[in-house]
Scaffold this motif. Sequence first.
Motif, PDB file in Angstrom:
ATOM      1  N   LEU A 110       0.875  -1.172   0.000  1.00 30.28           N
ATOM      2  CA  LEU A 110       0.000   0.000   0.000  1.00 30.28           C
ATOM      3  C   LEU A 110       0.908   1.215   0.000  1.00 30.28           C
ATOM      4  O   LEU A 110       1.802   1.338   0.852  1.00 30.28           O
ATOM      5  N   ALA A 111       0.713   2.088  -0.969  1.00 30.01           N
ATOM      6  CA  ALA A 111       1.540   3.289  -1.077  1.00 30.01           C
ATOM      7  C   ALA A 111       0.628   4.497  -1.218  1.00 30.01           C
ATOM      8  O   ALA A 111       0.028   4.721  -2.280  1.00 30.01           O
ATOM      9  N   GLN A 112       0.502   5.258  -0.153  1.00 30.45           N
ATOM     10  CA  GLN A 112      -0.372   6.430  -0.192  1.00 30.45           C
ATOM     11  C   GLN A 112       0.187   7.472  -1.158  1.00 30.45           C
ATOM     12  O   GLN A 112       1.371   7.772  -1.151  1.00 30.45           O
ATOM     13  N   GLY A 113      -0.694   7.970  -1.994  1.00 30.97           N
ATOM     14  CA  GLY A 113      -0.288   8.871  -3.054  1.00 30.97           C
ATOM     15  C   GLY A 113      -0.010   8.152  -4.358  1.00 30.97           C
ATOM     16  O   GLY A 113       0.250   8.785  -5.375  1.00 30.97           O
ATOM     17  N   VAL A 114      -0.091   6.792  -4.321  1.00 31.67           N
ATOM     18  CA  VAL A 114       0.137   5.994  -5.525  1.00 31.67           C
ATOM     19  C   VAL A 114      -1.043   5.056  -5.767  1.00 31.67           C
ATOM     20  O   VAL A 114      -1.696   5.124  -6.796  1.00 31.67           O
TER      21      VAL A 114
END
Length: 346
Positions: A110-114
């Motif tokens: 999980l990559a916030q902003g991606v």
Amino acid sequence: MKAIVYDAPGSFALADIPTPVPGEHDVLLRVIVAGVCGTDLHLHDGEFGPTYPLIPGHEIVGEIVELGSGVDARGLGLSVGDRVTFDNTAACGHCDECRRARPAFCRHLLAQGVNAPGGFAEFVVASADRCFVVNDLDPEVAVFAEPTACVVHGLDVLALTPGADVLLFGAGPTGLLLAQLLRASGAGRVTVAAPTAAKLDLASRQGADRVVQVARGADSTADLLARTGGVGYDVVIDATGAVPVLSHAIELTRTGGTVFVYGMTSETAELPILPYEVFRRELTMKGSFAQQFSFDRALAALRVGRIDTTDMITHRFGLEDYADALAAVADSRCIKAIIQPGGPAK
């Protein structure tokens, strides 16, 4: 709340959407400042694995406005009103890459902003156990925590030999951070090569041993090589993501040296190399992706002044000016651009 929301590559709007609700082990942050970087340009074009709808923004500083019901019990020492930055990535901890201590390559990352909501918004939810309190740092310093963490991980991968002669292409935010930490990590000499005089001036003020202005698109290989007496550099680092720059890296690298690919190219870019040169001169080629186990060390470097961010932020925008922020990042006159969703920090 207001947020930048993409529904497809190149297609975004400033939208009114519901304010997110923190889960049991989350915090709700009012975004104070979010950095805009080259990765956001790739995401704008649909590269780097975006998931839609997408709220971009992965370099985030915010104020805690609400704690999830289970946060106090986790003993994390977070309180409403704290200013924090946070690691925007969360690994599953169970896949084959996680079991090899490579969380950035988690099969379920999980990559916030991606692929999860990021910080180009008035509010963002973050997992409490990925937050770092930065009440002691100015928000415009703390916003460099994530890119500095990436640089720290890069130096982990590079495993720099003390006294190494280093040539670094690029004097954008990443190049400037790299130059400073390379010196602090024992490089014998750091030469920064870039086309923009103002950025090179800043690199000099931040301690680069030598700066060389190279014309964009020109071949400066002979000049750069001559500065080593013709033997080349122990380490050649590309922090530009420009294939024409990378194409000369091998010939600038000393026998037994290392070519370090740090800048992000287009996903479809190709680099022609001479394998015989890698073989004959026992060269090493390395790459570095994102950050792993390095956020705390990045903040330590910012706190003690190993990293000086003075004058690095050159452009400030509100959410409504997001298109202008992207244009600024693509402009060589910009060093670092930031988004301030609520206006300038008080």
